[in-house]
Design a protein around this motif. Structure first.
Motif, PDB file in Angstrom:
ATOM      1  N   GLU A  78      -3.010   2.099   4.737  1.00 19.17           N
ATOM      2  CA  GLU A  78      -3.136   0.739   5.236  1.00 19.17           C
ATOM      3  C   GLU A  78      -4.399   0.592   6.084  1.00 19.17           C
ATOM      4  O   GLU A  78      -5.178  -0.339   5.921  1.00 19.17           O
ATOM      5  N   PHE A  95      -7.386   0.681   3.880  1.00 18.15           N
ATOM      6  CA  PHE A  95      -7.509  -0.572   3.137  1.00 18.15           C
ATOM      7  C   PHE A  95      -8.149  -1.648   4.017  1.00 18.15           C
ATOM      8  O   PHE A  95      -9.106  -2.320   3.640  1.00 18.15           O
ATOM      9  N   LEU A 129       0.823  -1.202   0.000  1.00 20.76           N
ATOM     10  CA  LEU A 129       0.000   0.000   0.000  1.00 20.76           C
ATOM     11  C   LEU A 129       0.854   1.248   0.000  1.00 20.76           C
ATOM     12  O   LEU A 129       0.518   2.247  -0.618  1.00 20.76           O
TER      13      LEU A 129
END
Ligand code: ATP
Ligand code: MG
Lengths: 459, 405
Positions: B269, B272, B199
């Motif tokens: 992150e 996500f 990421l």
């Protein structure tokens, strides 16, 4: 074109670097010279050379055929399985070009290896008489009967349909045709076939004291000073004691005798004693041929024998004369092998275009085996095909016809008896094998590969 | 040309030979990648990223829908000529040398021999494989193969570069190089579609991203827009003295604002993980791996020590390093259950968090331009050779310009 070439070169590199080809190459490099020195045939120089050329070419053909099948099937299936196609097919190359490139690569490899090994076989063959310190007689025999390319004439099968009808009607009148046979079309056909076989056999058989006469037209030897060769094989009704047949032959323009005109071309006559069921050959000067190309052969079953002598249907008797050189014939025989390899490459690429490697190999080997016994398959088909059956007539028969007939026209069939493989015969064989049998496979593989979902995993 | 890649309710359903075992890998995907943008395509394992790429490139047929690439069909050589593709793994011909590999691909583009030779040398130089150019790629390590794969994707100077997890197997320098390369290519007017799990990579280079789960786009947009909480304000400064910090707290208290103070997180992150967790909560069907952060029972039985460390790490990832709990939503089963902390663990944890705390604040609110680390920078002259022309600076260029150029 350039992308096809790039793929082809890559395929050759693959076959060479992955040592697929190496196995076969090493095997041939070792086996060919060994065969040259160790094969004895029937012990004569001619026999040795026949054995070497025959087995050498057969072995080369077999190994190259296997190499072709493996390489062609592997190169396509592995690219799909190991996913190199992902990067290749996303480049500006059409899928059909990719498949053609693979095919050409295999054909290129075949061509190279075939040239290499034919040169080796040819050189060993040419050097063999010197290497073996052969004497002059044997060298002369080899020159006449091996290092040549002879056209072959076989007797025209006599037309027996009239005779057959007469015989059948006579049997019918005499009431000897079994009941029900005449009414049933299948039974009638079988019965008449058997009758025709007997009449044909009678024409090729001589009882003791009887004479058989064969007439040839269009015999055109290059040079009247050369020799003609008569090649024959006996079958007998009862085995003679020493398995040999005594015979008298007359060769020439026998019309001169009948018409009582002046003798213009010589008539040759000779007496022989030969083993049964093996091929024999004798030479007659070519001036026996009449100016219009007519030549007759007469065989007399002399009273020293006490059995009927039969000349087998296919290869009982043949007239041979020199029509070309050994070298030219050898080159054509090699081209015949090449045509075969092209077919196999097309077949394996076809199989590889939609099957996984093991399945593709299995398919190719099955077809290869069947092609090598096409005669046998054809025969068994005829036996079964006697019954009119839709499946056989419309499915199996066309399939069998699509098979190439490797056994029927093998290169040794021409080189061993030094028989001419003419350009026209080669052309026809190539046309049927490449255009009628290989091309449809190639087209199918191109179509399949073009429309196939390439990234779909086949498990 | 507005969009380099456009898909219209693209769908892929895998089924076995009998039509059973249906796997919906991609589900009604409408992907729009603009010309000259770096587009990040994210999603957990098995979410359909690679499947989408395969359909874009014509390696798979869509079950439904349509995919346009450079306004055309990927089976058209005229389109392929302008695309570079690096697949998930570098699928190379093991028996070719690095140089031969590139030459082979170059031939497929019908590049003249001279141009091919020049580009091959330049690319080998760029990916750092010049010294091993004559070794067969079968002997290459994973990262080396990856580099050849990248070189292969660049040999035609593509307008559109499709990279499927380009950094897997690469060392940090290689990773950095790829990121720099992508930025550089974008500056030169190229379009890049980047699939990645890393990421941080995506965050550094992408203009826009889409997050895929279960074959559907769960979120899409500008990286910064997606990550910005418009009802919050973030102030990032250098290290502050305790006095200054105290003053700020006072001010904030006067404003009656809720606040957290700590070091910035790896924000994408978090985002996500949130997206995936939310999708799981809504029971969005996925044919891929479920994101489980817990280790399998049968494994943890003998590895108490590991399980303990795992739990700590999970805490570090999911929880704020400081005392407050942040964004992570509580989900019943996907959140790791923090192992009951023994005093020793707490100690370790504190030390770890301290370290995090004391780290200088590095997160920049703007897109980070990578530092010019001289050795890692892609060779500009090589890129110039590749493109053959200097391109306008991406940021100043009008989107239409590059398409017409
Ligand atoms: N050929 C195939 N046959 C059947 N199912 C497939 C096939 N290819 C992919 N799938 C399934 O489709 C789903 C999506 O796979 P895909 O490879 O696109 O995921 P991904 O997002 O690229 O994952 P990763 O991050 O692991 O690379 C997975 O569930 C996978 O099992
Ligand atoms: Mg993937």
């Amino acid at each position: 074109m350039r992308s096809i070439w790039a793929v082809a070169v890559n395929t050759v590199k693959q076959a060479l670097r992955l040592k697929i080809a190496a196995v076969f190459i090493v095997l041939l490099f070792v086996l060919l010279p060994v065969m040259g020195l160790k094969m004895t045939g029937d012990g004569t120089l001619k026999g040795r050379m026949q054995a070497f050329v025959s087995y050498g070419l057969s072995l080369t053909t077999l190994l190259l055929a296997l190499l072709t099948i493996f390489t062609a099937a592997y190169t396509l299936t592995s690219d799909v399985k190991d996913k190199q196609v992902y990067t290749v097919l996303t480049k500006p190359i059409r899928r059909f070009q990719f498949v053609l490139g693979k095919l050409f690569g295999v054909i290129l490899l075949d061509a190279g290896l075939l040239v290499l090994f034919s040169v080796i076989i040819y050189s060993i063959t040419i050097l063999l008489p010197t290497l073996l310190h052969a004497d002059n007689d044997q060298i002369a025999q080899v020159r006449n009967e091996f290092f040549t390319a002879r056209a072959s004439l076989t007797p025209v099968e006599p037309d027996i349909s009239e005779e057959l009808n007469q015989a059948y009607n006579k049997l019918k009148q005499d009431g000897e045709v079994p009941a029900g046979v005449d009414e049933n079309p299948i039974a009638r056909r079988n019965y008449r076939d058997e009758l025709a076989r007997r009449i044909g056999l009678r024409k090729r058989a001589a009882v003791v004291g009887e004479e058989l006469l064969w007439e040839f037209n269009n015999v055109k030897p290059e040079d009247p000073n050369q020799d003609l060769f008569i090649r024959f094989k006996y079958d007998v009704a009862v085995n003679p004691q020493d398995l040999s047949i005594y015979s008298k032959w007359v060769i020439g323009d026998v019309r001169q005798l009948r018409l009582g005109t002046s003798i213009e071309t010589p008539l040759y006559s000779l007496e022989r004693k030969d083993l049964i069921r093996t091929f024999h050959e004798f030479a007659v000067p070519a001036d026996a041929v009449a100016h219009d190309g007519y030549l007759a052969l007469a065989f007399l079953n002399v009273p020293l024998n006490d059995t009927v002598v039969i000349f087998p249907l296919e290869d009982g008797l043949e007239l041979l004369y020199k029509a070309d050189t050994f070298t030219a014939n050898f080159i054509r025989a090699v081209l015949l092998i090449f045509v075969r390899l092209v077919f196999l490459a097309a077949l394996a690429v076809f199989a590889g275009s939609f099957l996984s490697f093991p399945v593709a190999i299995l398919l190719c080997l099955s077809v290869f085996t069947m092609a090598n016994m096409s005669g046998y398959i054809g025969e068994s088909y005829h036996v079964v095909g006697a019954q009119p059956n839709g499946l056989y007539s419309y499915v199996l028969k066309p399939l069998i016809m699509l098979l190439p007939e490797f056994d029927q026209v093998s290169p040794s069939k021409f080189l061993v008896p030094a028989r001419l493989l003419s350009w026209s015969a080669l052309g026809w064989l190539s046309f049927t094998t490449v255009c009628l049998k290989a091309l449809p496979l190639v087209i199918m593989s191109l179509l399949i590969f073009t429309y196939r979902e390439i990234a779909k995993v086949i498990v | 040309m507005e969009y380099a890649i456009e898909t219209f309710s693209l769908t892929k359903i895998f089924s076995d030979w009998w039509g059973r075992n249906r796997v919906v890998a991609v589900d009604g995907l409408n992907l729009k990648v603009r010309t000259n943008e770096v587009y990040g395509f994210l999603g957990p394992n098995g979410s359909g990223k690679t499947t989408t790429l395969k359909m874009l490139l014509g390696l798979l047929h869509p079950t439904k829908g349509k995919a346009l690439i450079l306004e055309g069909d990927a089976t058209d050589p005229q389109i392929n000529r302008r695309i570079g593709f690096l697949p998930e793994e570098s699928y190379l011909y093991k028996y070719l040398t690095a140089r031969e590999t590139l030459d082979f691909y170059g031939q497929l583009f019908k590049l003249p021999a001279r141009v091919r030779k020049m580009r091959i040398e330049a690319l080998l130089d760029m990916v750092g494989l010049k010294a091993v150019a004559n070794r067969t790629v079968g002997t290459f390590s994973k990262g080396m193969a990856r580099r050849i794969g990248l070189a292969q994707a660049l040999i035609n100077d593509p307008e559109l570069l499709i990279l499927d997890e380009p950094t897997t197997g690469l060392d940090p320098i290689g990773t950095r190089q790829i990121k720099d390369l992508i930025i550089e290519l974008a500056k030169r007017g190229k379009t890049v579609l980047l699939c990645s799990h890393l990421l941080a990579d995506v965050e550094d280079v992408c203009d826009r991203i889409a997050i895929l789960y279960g074959g559907r786009i769960q979120a899409e947009g500008n990286v910064r827009d997606l990550l910005r909480h418009s009802d919050k304000t973030e102030i990032t400064t250098g290290r502050l003295s305790p006095a200054a910090l105290e003053k700020i707290k006072q001010t904030l208290a006067e404003e009656r604002a809720e606040y957290t103070i700590g070091s910035p997180l790896d924000k994408l992150e978090t985002f996500f993980i949130n997206i995936v967790a939310r999708a799981q909560q809504q029971a969005v069907p996925t044919s891929g791996a479920e994101s489980r952060t817990q280790i399998s029972d049968f494994l943890s039985a003998k590895t108490d020590e590991r399980a303990r460390r795992e739990a700590i790490l999970n805490q570090l990832v999911s929880a704020s390093p400081s005392d407050e709990q942040t964004a992570t939503t509580d989900t019943q089963n996907t959140q790791p259950q923090p192992a009951p902390a023994t005093p020793a663990d707490e100690d370790l944890l504190n030390r770890l968090t301290e370290q995090v705390d004391s780290k200088p604040v590095t997160m920049q609110p703007t897109k980070a331009k990578p530092e010019p680390a001289t050795s890692d920078q892609p060779d500009k002259s090589i890129l110039d050779e590749l493109t053959g022309r200097p391109l306008p600076d991406k940021k100043n260029a009008h989107p239409g310009d590059s398409a017409n150029a």
